[in-house]
Design a protein around this motif. Structure first.
Motif, short mmCIF file in Angstrom:
data_model
loop_
_atom_site.label_atom_id
_atom_site.label_comp_id
_atom_site.label_asym_id
_atom_site.label_seq_id
_atom_site.Cartn_x
_atom_site.Cartn_y
_atom_site.Cartn_z
N LYS A 25 0.83 -1.20 0.00
CA LYS A 25 0.00 0.00 0.00
C LYS A 25 0.87 1.26 0.00
CE LYS A 25 -3.49 -2.47 2.70
NZ LYS A 25 -3.93 -2.74 4.06
N ARG A 26 2.08 1.14 0.54
CA ARG A 26 2.97 2.31 0.65
C ARG A 26 3.96 2.40 -0.51
NH1 ARG A 26 6.03 1.32 5.94
NH2 ARG A 26 6.84 3.39 5.45
N VAL A 27 3.90 1.44 -1.44
CA VAL A 27 4.91 1.34 -2.49
C VAL A 27 4.45 2.03 -3.78
CG1 VAL A 27 5.94 -0.37 -4.08
CG2 VAL A 27 6.04 -0.74 -1.62
N ASP A 28 5.41 2.69 -4.46
CA ASP A 28 5.09 3.38 -5.73
C ASP A 28 5.47 2.53 -6.94
OD1 ASP A 28 4.55 5.84 -4.25
OD2 ASP A 28 6.72 5.94 -3.96
N VAL A 29 6.62 1.84 -6.84
CA VAL A 29 7.16 1.11 -8.00
C VAL A 29 7.51 -0.31 -7.57
CG1 VAL A 29 9.00 1.04 -9.74
CG2 VAL A 29 8.16 3.24 -8.92
N VAL A 30 7.15 -1.28 -8.41
CA VAL A 30 7.44 -2.68 -8.12
C VAL A 30 8.44 -3.21 -9.14
CG1 VAL A 30 6.47 -5.01 -8.01
CG2 VAL A 30 5.17 -3.06 -7.09
N LEU A 31 9.55 -3.77 -8.65
CA LEU A 31 10.49 -4.47 -9.53
C LEU A 31 10.15 -5.95 -9.44
CD1 LEU A 31 12.23 -1.95 -8.22
CD2 LEU A 31 14.10 -3.06 -9.42
N GLU A 32 9.61 -6.50 -10.51
CA GLU A 32 9.28 -7.92 -10.51
C GLU A 32 10.44 -8.68 -11.14
OE1 GLU A 32 6.27 -11.31 -12.24
OE2 GLU A 32 6.06 -9.29 -13.00
N VAL A 33 11.12 -9.51 -10.34
CA VAL A 33 12.29 -10.24 -10.82
C VAL A 33 11.90 -11.66 -11.19
CG1 VAL A 33 14.67 -10.94 -10.31
CG2 VAL A 33 13.73 -8.86 -9.25
N ARG A 34 12.27 -12.06 -12.40
CA ARG A 34 12.02 -13.43 -12.85
C ARG A 34 13.34 -14.06 -13.30
NH1 ARG A 34 6.66 -13.19 -16.69
NH2 ARG A 34 5.67 -11.31 -15.83
N ASP A 35 13.34 -15.37 -13.47
CA ASP A 35 14.51 -16.10 -13.95
C ASP A 35 14.45 -16.13 -15.48
OD1 ASP A 35 16.30 -18.21 -14.73
OD2 ASP A 35 16.10 -19.14 -12.76
N ALA A 36 15.48 -15.60 -16.14
CA ALA A 36 15.48 -15.50 -17.60
C ALA A 36 15.37 -16.87 -18.29
CB ALA A 36 16.75 -14.78 -18.08
N ARG A 37 15.75 -17.94 -17.58
CA ARG A 37 15.64 -19.29 -18.18
C ARG A 37 14.20 -19.77 -18.20
NH1 ARG A 37 19.75 -22.00 -14.06
NH2 ARG A 37 18.44 -20.69 -12.72
N VAL A 57 8.61 -2.45 -13.04
CA VAL A 57 9.82 -2.68 -13.82
C VAL A 57 10.02 -4.19 -13.87
CG1 VAL A 57 12.31 -2.31 -13.97
CG2 VAL A 57 10.83 -0.48 -13.07
N LEU A 58 10.00 -4.75 -15.08
CA LEU A 58 10.15 -6.20 -15.25
C LEU A 58 11.63 -6.53 -15.43
CD1 LEU A 58 9.04 -9.08 -15.74
CD2 LEU A 58 8.75 -8.45 -18.14
N VAL A 59 12.17 -7.36 -14.52
CA VAL A 59 13.58 -7.72 -14.54
C VAL A 59 13.71 -9.22 -14.82
CG1 VAL A 59 15.73 -7.78 -13.21
CG2 VAL A 59 14.06 -5.96 -12.78
N LEU A 60 14.46 -9.56 -15.87
CA LEU A 60 14.74 -10.96 -16.15
C LEU A 60 16.21 -11.20 -15.79
CD1 LEU A 60 12.87 -11.62 -19.54
CD2 LEU A 60 12.03 -11.79 -17.22
N ASN A 61 16.41 -11.83 -14.64
CA ASN A 61 17.77 -12.02 -14.13
C ASN A 61 18.36 -13.33 -14.67
OD1 ASN A 61 20.00 -11.28 -12.50
ND2 ASN A 61 19.35 -12.70 -10.92
N ARG A 62 19.69 -13.45 -14.51
CA ARG A 62 20.46 -14.60 -15.01
C ARG A 62 20.52 -14.62 -16.55
NH1 ARG A 62 17.94 -18.17 -10.76
NH2 ARG A 62 19.26 -17.85 -8.96
N VAL A 63 20.65 -13.42 -17.11
CA VAL A 63 20.73 -13.33 -18.58
C VAL A 63 21.97 -14.06 -19.10
CG1 VAL A 63 21.97 -11.12 -18.57
CG2 VAL A 63 20.56 -11.75 -20.54
#
Length: 284
Positions: A25-37, A57-63
């Motif tokens: 409820k207090r957050v403005d921006v969400v970084l959603e981290v997923r596994d790039a595989r 912000v969509l983040v695909l980690n382990r590129v």
């Protein structure tokens, strides 16, 4: 090989999810981290509902663990669905500047709306969410340019929610991994287990390693098995391959064989391999 379905929902995850929903409820921006595989299997089905109306912000980690061709295909697919994926290798600090920039841009819109309502700007509140072990803590440490949250290659390390300040402009909430309380899609659950994005107590190593080999067969990327272990897959099933590998290389110990294959895949020793392809009907 029959074994119980993969399920893992420890008490700390249930508790953390309740706290997270409160803090959102207090957050403005969400970084959603997923596994790039496995970018689809690491998408929590309720995330879109939780973060409605917030910057994302969509983040695909382990590129580093997927090929550049696969990166391009996923970029095209996500863009066609209205998302801009940001690829990172948080372990080695790649792609972090772009994430910082994306958070700033999403946050600027929040402060613009505050100004329009006659309110003063304030630091942007962002949260990093995703499945256990997709690299959230490593990403936060990179964003902060120092190690402030514990990071390890096993699920369930982050237990508490806490705020950390990245800069004068951004405050970040480090949240434990969130999982659906029931893994109804067992194919997705197997991918989570193969990629180590779920607690080890949830699965049977031999079943999961066999599933990995069967997937490599269906994706037609089996040459790495031959070059790594000196044993061709040919027409063997995943289960038979583990048995042959164990008999020929490690005194018939199938459990050890399964663990070695899984560890090699997770460390990238079998090459840069994506286990999911963009759905064909949407990719053209």
């Amino acid at each position: 090989m029959s074994s119980p379905p993969i399920q893992w929902y420890p008490g700390h995850i249930a508790k953390a999810e309740r706290s997270l929903l409160e803090q959102l409820k207090r957050v403005d921006v969400v970084l959603e981290v997923r596994d790039a595989r496995i970018p689809l299997a690491t998408h929590h089905p309720q995330v879109n509902q939780w973060i409605e109306g917030k910057g994302r912000v969509l983040v695909l980690n382990r590129v580093d663990m997927v090929s550049s061709e696969m990166r391009q295909r996923w970029t095209k697919w996500f863009r066609s669905h209205g998302d801009e994926p940001h690829f990172t290798d948080a372990q080695h600090g790649k792609g972090i500047e772009a994430i910082s920039q994306a958070v700033q841009e999403a946050g600027a819109q929040v402060n613009e709306r505050r100004r329009d309502r006659g309110m003063l700007p304030r630091p942007i509140r962002a949260v990093v969410i995703g499945f256990p072990n997709v690299g959230k803590s490593a990403l936060i440490n990179r964003l902060l340019k120092r190690r402030v949250v514990e990071s390890a290659r096993r699920a369930g390390i982050t237990r508490q929610l806490r705020w950390v300040r990245i800069s004068d402009q951004i405050e970040l909430l480090d949240a434990p991994g969130v999982l659906p309380n029931k893994l109804t899609d067992q194919d997705a659950a197997l991918k989570l287990a193969i990629c180590d994005d779920i607690g080890e107590a949830a699965y049977d190593n031999q079943r999961v390693a066999a599933s990995l080999i069967d997937r490599l067969q269906s994706l037609q990327i089996t040459s790495s098995l031959q070059s790594r272990y000196g044993l061709a897959l040919d027409d063997l099933t995943g289960e038979s391959y583990i048995k042959s590998f164990a008999e020929q290389k490690i005194q018939g110990d199938r459990e050890r064989a399964a663990r070695q294959i899984l560890n090699d895949f997770r460390k990238g020793a079998l090459g840069a391999i994506a286990l999911e392809l963009p759905p064909i009907s949407d990719e053209s």
